[in-house]
Write a protein that holds these residues in place. Sequence first.
Motif, PDB file in Angstrom:
ATOM      1  N   ALA A  13       0.835  -1.203   0.000  1.00 13.70           N
ATOM      2  CA  ALA A  13       0.000   0.000   0.000  1.00 13.70           C
ATOM      3  C   ALA A  13       0.866   1.248   0.000  1.00 13.70           C
ATOM      4  CB  ALA A  13      -0.946  -0.005   1.199  1.00 13.70           C
ATOM      5  N   LYS A  37       1.608  -4.621   5.070  1.00 11.32           N
ATOM      6  CA  LYS A  37       2.141  -4.489   6.436  1.00 11.32           C
ATOM      7  C   LYS A  37       1.978  -3.045   6.904  1.00 11.32           C
ATOM      8  CE  LYS A  37       6.576  -5.115   8.815  1.00 11.32           C
ATOM      9  NZ  LYS A  37       8.001  -5.447   8.600  1.00 11.32           N
ATOM     10  N   TYR A  38       2.329  -2.104   6.029  1.00 10.52           N
ATOM     11  CA  TYR A  38       2.178  -0.672   6.356  1.00 10.52           C
ATOM     12  C   TYR A  38       1.158  -0.051   5.421  1.00 10.52           C
ATOM     13  CZ  TYR A  38       6.453  -1.177   9.055  1.00 10.52           C
ATOM     14  OH  TYR A  38       7.396  -1.588   9.978  1.00 10.52           O
ATOM     15  N   ALA A  48       8.641   3.435   1.985  1.00 10.06           N
ATOM     16  CA  ALA A  48       9.256   4.628   1.377  1.00 10.06           C
ATOM     17  C   ALA A  48       8.266   5.759   1.106  1.00 10.06           C
ATOM     18  CB  ALA A  48       9.941   4.239   0.067  1.00 10.06           C
ATOM     19  N   SER A  49       7.044   5.398   0.718  1.00  9.95           N
ATOM     20  CA  SER A  49       6.153   6.401   0.116  1.00  9.95           C
ATOM     21  C   SER A  49       5.876   7.642   0.966  1.00  9.95           C
ATOM     22  CB  SER A  49       4.846   5.746  -0.318  1.00  9.95           C
ATOM     23  OG  SER A  49       5.117   4.825  -1.354  1.00  9.95           O
ATOM     24  N   ASN A  55       7.813  15.100  -5.807  1.00  8.60           N
ATOM     25  CA  ASN A  55       7.591  15.946  -6.979  1.00  8.60           C
ATOM     26  C   ASN A  55       7.727  15.137  -8.260  1.00  8.60           C
ATOM     27  OD1 ASN A  55      10.276  15.500  -7.451  1.00  8.60           O
ATOM     28  ND2 ASN A  55      10.937  17.605  -7.124  1.00  8.60           N
ATOM     29  N   VAL A 175       2.801 -10.758   4.458  1.00 10.49           N
ATOM     30  CA  VAL A 175       2.777 -11.939   3.593  1.00 10.49           C
ATOM     31  C   VAL A 175       4.159 -12.594   3.636  1.00 10.49           C
ATOM     32  CG1 VAL A 175       2.312 -12.755   1.248  1.00 10.49           C
ATOM     33  CG2 VAL A 175       1.116 -10.730   2.115  1.00 10.49           C
ATOM     34  N   GLY A 334      13.045   2.912  -7.031  1.00 10.85           N
ATOM     35  CA  GLY A 334      14.097   3.833  -6.593  1.00 10.85           C
ATOM     36  C   GLY A 334      13.533   5.167  -6.134  1.00 10.85           C
ATOM     37  N   GLY A 337       9.208   6.740  -7.714  1.00  6.32           N
ATOM     38  CA  GLY A 337       7.972   5.945  -7.653  1.00  6.32           C
ATOM     39  C   GLY A 337       6.705   6.739  -7.915  1.00  6.32           C
ATOM     40  N   TYR A 338       6.671   8.003  -7.488  1.00  3.71           N
ATOM     41  CA  TYR A 338       5.478   8.831  -7.757  1.00  3.71           C
ATOM     42  C   TYR A 338       5.443   9.224  -9.220  1.00  3.71           C
ATOM     43  CZ  TYR A 338       4.362   9.193  -2.819  1.00  3.71           C
ATOM     44  OH  TYR A 338       3.984   8.892  -1.527  1.00  3.71           O
ATOM     45  N   GLN A 339       6.579   9.682  -9.711  1.00  3.76           N
ATOM     46  CA  GLN A 339       6.581  10.244 -11.058  1.00  3.76           C
ATOM     47  C   GLN A 339       6.466   9.178 -12.152  1.00  3.76           C
ATOM     48  OE1 GLN A 339      10.008  12.476 -10.097  1.00  3.76           O
ATOM     49  NE2 GLN A 339      11.348  11.361 -11.454  1.00  3.76           N
TER      50      GLN A 339
HETATM   51  P1  FAD Z   1       6.723   1.445  -0.456  1.00  2.00           P
HETATM   52  O1  FAD Z   1       6.186   2.807  -0.320  1.00  2.00           O
HETATM   53  O2  FAD Z   1       7.922   1.113   0.345  1.00  2.00           O
HETATM   54  O3  FAD Z   1       5.553   0.451  -0.112  1.00  2.00           O
HETATM   55  C1  FAD Z   1       5.748  -0.930  -0.022  1.00  2.00           C
HETATM   56  C2  FAD Z   1       4.474  -1.547   0.505  1.00  2.00           C
HETATM   57  O4  FAD Z   1       4.597  -2.961   0.494  1.00  2.00           O
HETATM   58  C3  FAD Z   1       4.166  -1.158   1.965  1.00  2.00           C
HETATM   59  O5  FAD Z   1       2.770  -1.039   2.166  1.00  2.00           O
HETATM   60  C4  FAD Z   1       4.718  -2.362   2.718  1.00  2.00           C
HETATM   61  O6  FAD Z   1       4.164  -2.518   4.014  1.00  2.00           O
HETATM   62  C5  FAD Z   1       4.274  -3.468   1.780  1.00  2.00           C
HETATM   63  N1  FAD Z   1       4.966  -4.734   1.969  1.00  2.00           N
HETATM   64  C6  FAD Z   1       6.258  -5.032   1.684  1.00  2.00           C
HETATM   65  N2  FAD Z   1       6.508  -6.320   1.951  1.00  2.00           N
HETATM   66  C7  FAD Z   1       5.338  -6.853   2.426  1.00  2.00           C
HETATM   67  C8  FAD Z   1       4.946  -8.141   2.867  1.00  2.00           C
HETATM   68  N3  FAD Z   1       5.788  -9.173   2.859  1.00  2.00           N
HETATM   69  N4  FAD Z   1       3.667  -8.315   3.301  1.00  2.00           N
HETATM   70  C9  FAD Z   1       2.792  -7.295   3.297  1.00  2.00           C
HETATM   71  N5  FAD Z   1       3.104  -6.054   2.886  1.00  2.00           N
HETATM   72  C10 FAD Z   1       4.360  -5.850   2.449  1.00  2.00           C
HETATM   73  N6  FAD Z   1       9.682   9.562  -5.837  1.00  2.00           N
HETATM   74  C11 FAD Z   1       9.188  10.462  -6.723  1.00  2.00           C
HETATM   75  O7  FAD Z   1       8.568  10.072  -7.725  1.00  2.00           O
HETATM   76  N7  FAD Z   1       9.364  11.802  -6.512  1.00  2.00           N
HETATM   77  C12 FAD Z   1      10.039  12.287  -5.437  1.00  2.00           C
HETATM   78  O8  FAD Z   1      10.152  13.498  -5.262  1.00  2.00           O
HETATM   79  C13 FAD Z   1      10.588  11.372  -4.516  1.00  2.00           C
HETATM   80  N8  FAD Z   1      11.285  11.796  -3.436  1.00  2.00           N
HETATM   81  C14 FAD Z   1      11.730  10.888  -2.515  1.00  2.00           C
HETATM   82  C15 FAD Z   1      12.388  11.357  -1.378  1.00  2.00           C
HETATM   83  C16 FAD Z   1      12.779  10.466  -0.388  1.00  2.00           C
HETATM   84  C17 FAD Z   1      13.471  10.977   0.833  1.00  2.00           C
HETATM   85  C18 FAD Z   1      12.504   9.083  -0.542  1.00  2.00           C
HETATM   86  C19 FAD Z   1      12.860   8.106   0.535  1.00  2.00           C
HETATM   87  C20 FAD Z   1      11.875   8.605  -1.686  1.00  2.00           C
HETATM   88  C21 FAD Z   1      11.508   9.503  -2.691  1.00  2.00           C
HETATM   89  N9  FAD Z   1      10.877   9.078  -3.862  1.00  2.00           N
HETATM   90  C22 FAD Z   1      10.372   9.977  -4.756  1.00  2.00           C
HETATM   91  C23 FAD Z   1      10.780   7.647  -4.176  1.00  2.00           C
HETATM   92  C24 FAD Z   1       9.424   7.062  -3.814  1.00  2.00           C
HETATM   93  O9  FAD Z   1       9.089   7.408  -2.499  1.00  2.00           O
HETATM   94  C25 FAD Z   1       9.470   5.537  -3.967  1.00  2.00           C
HETATM   95  O10 FAD Z   1       9.914   5.182  -5.260  1.00  2.00           O
HETATM   96  C26 FAD Z   1       8.090   4.952  -3.756  1.00  2.00           C
HETATM   97  O11 FAD Z   1       7.532   5.409  -2.553  1.00  2.00           O
HETATM   98  C27 FAD Z   1       8.111   3.435  -3.763  1.00  2.00           C
HETATM   99  O12 FAD Z   1       6.784   3.032  -3.568  1.00  2.00           O
HETATM  100  P2  FAD Z   1       6.400   1.517  -3.360  1.00  2.00           P
HETATM  101  O13 FAD Z   1       4.927   1.487  -3.261  1.00  2.00           O
HETATM  102  O14 FAD Z   1       7.061   0.693  -4.401  1.00  2.00           O
HETATM  103  O15 FAD Z   1       7.106   1.099  -1.984  1.00  2.00           O
END
Ligand code: FAD
Length: 362
Positions: A13, A37-38, A48-49, A55, A175, A334, A337-339
Amino acid sequence: MGCQTFNITVIGAGVAGLTTAYVLSQNPNFKITVVAKYMPGDYHAEYASPWAGANFWPMGEAGSEQAAFEKATWPQLFKLANERPESGIAFQKSYIHTRTEDVGKAGSLFASNDGNLPWWSSLFPDFKSLDSSELAPGIHSTFEFTTVCINTAIYLPWLLSQGLGNGVAFKRAVVEHVADATSLHENPEHAQVIVNCTGLMARKLGGVDDTSVVPARGQVVVVRNDPEIMTTASNATSEHNTMAYMMCRPGGGGTILGGCYQVDNWNEFPDPDVAEIIKKGCVALYPALTQGKGADELSVIRHGVGFRPLRPQGVRVATEYIKGIPVVHNYGHGGWGYQSSYGCASAVASLVEREAKIGAKL
Ligand code: FAD
């Protein structure tokens, strides 16, 4: 597949899981459960999100898959900023400075050696490269354009609520093995497809175990001071892998000051030395942040650390059969993720539709 329903479990999520669930939920035949999980509202470095600025500053190299995902996402974010202010996305003027010593060394967000404008400049109608007479000392070029800033504390719950409105179910679960997600679907008939949006934790998810995904540690300082612009400057030679940037989250979210990009650093706590580098670096980059009064005038709301889910070979958007179940992966975004969120989610939707068609023929 006619009006036959198709059950999908999305694991994760973060912005990847929530955007994917939202996009999939626009197909009334898809019955979706998100397990994570989160969830929005939680804070942990491995989630991370919430920590992202966030931006839209494109980072994919010209012609790359990443660039295509970013390009496909921009119209969606633009539309939300225009039409849905309650999503927490708003337009903001941005200035990207390339230092003279970094030309050609700092990635596709910055100036290149060939003097051509970056591929992404054509996305922004007001893009301009400032005239040399307008450049600060030591700066080779400055790109000025209007992009968006996303208040993640508003946008993640907004995405979740859009899913709820379309009938998506949300559950807390950790999971262990990816195939376990089939029986976590709300429908007792179980899921026919699993979508894996676990980010960094794809490295520990049984059946996936992708240890190539590593943290690219980001540390931020959130302050009350309002720069009224978004800005950064290249820093290709930084010893601590730091690079000053700032953006002001809409809806009273404060200003995010960054940052660093520390690969394979698992320290989930803010490092006070890095915090000082960030504060001083941001005030040096844009002294008007504290009306020229220095870093002591910053009014800190909180410090934070998030692990960007870095997959050096690129994001994984692909179908894999695990224990006979189709798993569509969407992880490893990396620092972008938003963009890339809507571009990746629509690619995932095509892969899921393919599985649904195969399922309907069986
Ligand atoms: P996450 O947000 O990490 O979510 C993973 C999800 O999977 C969570 O809900 C977690 O609980 C769940 N999960 C994992 N394993 C399990 C399991 N085994 N069982 C159940 N649930 C599980 N991106 C941009 O586009 N623009 C920006 O300006 C930008 N700035 C950033 C600045 C910082 C400081 C950081 C840290 C990141 C930045 N990013 C930016 C990157 C962006 O935040 C990430 O690429 C993005 O949040 C990744 O999203 P995700 O959903 O893949 O992972």
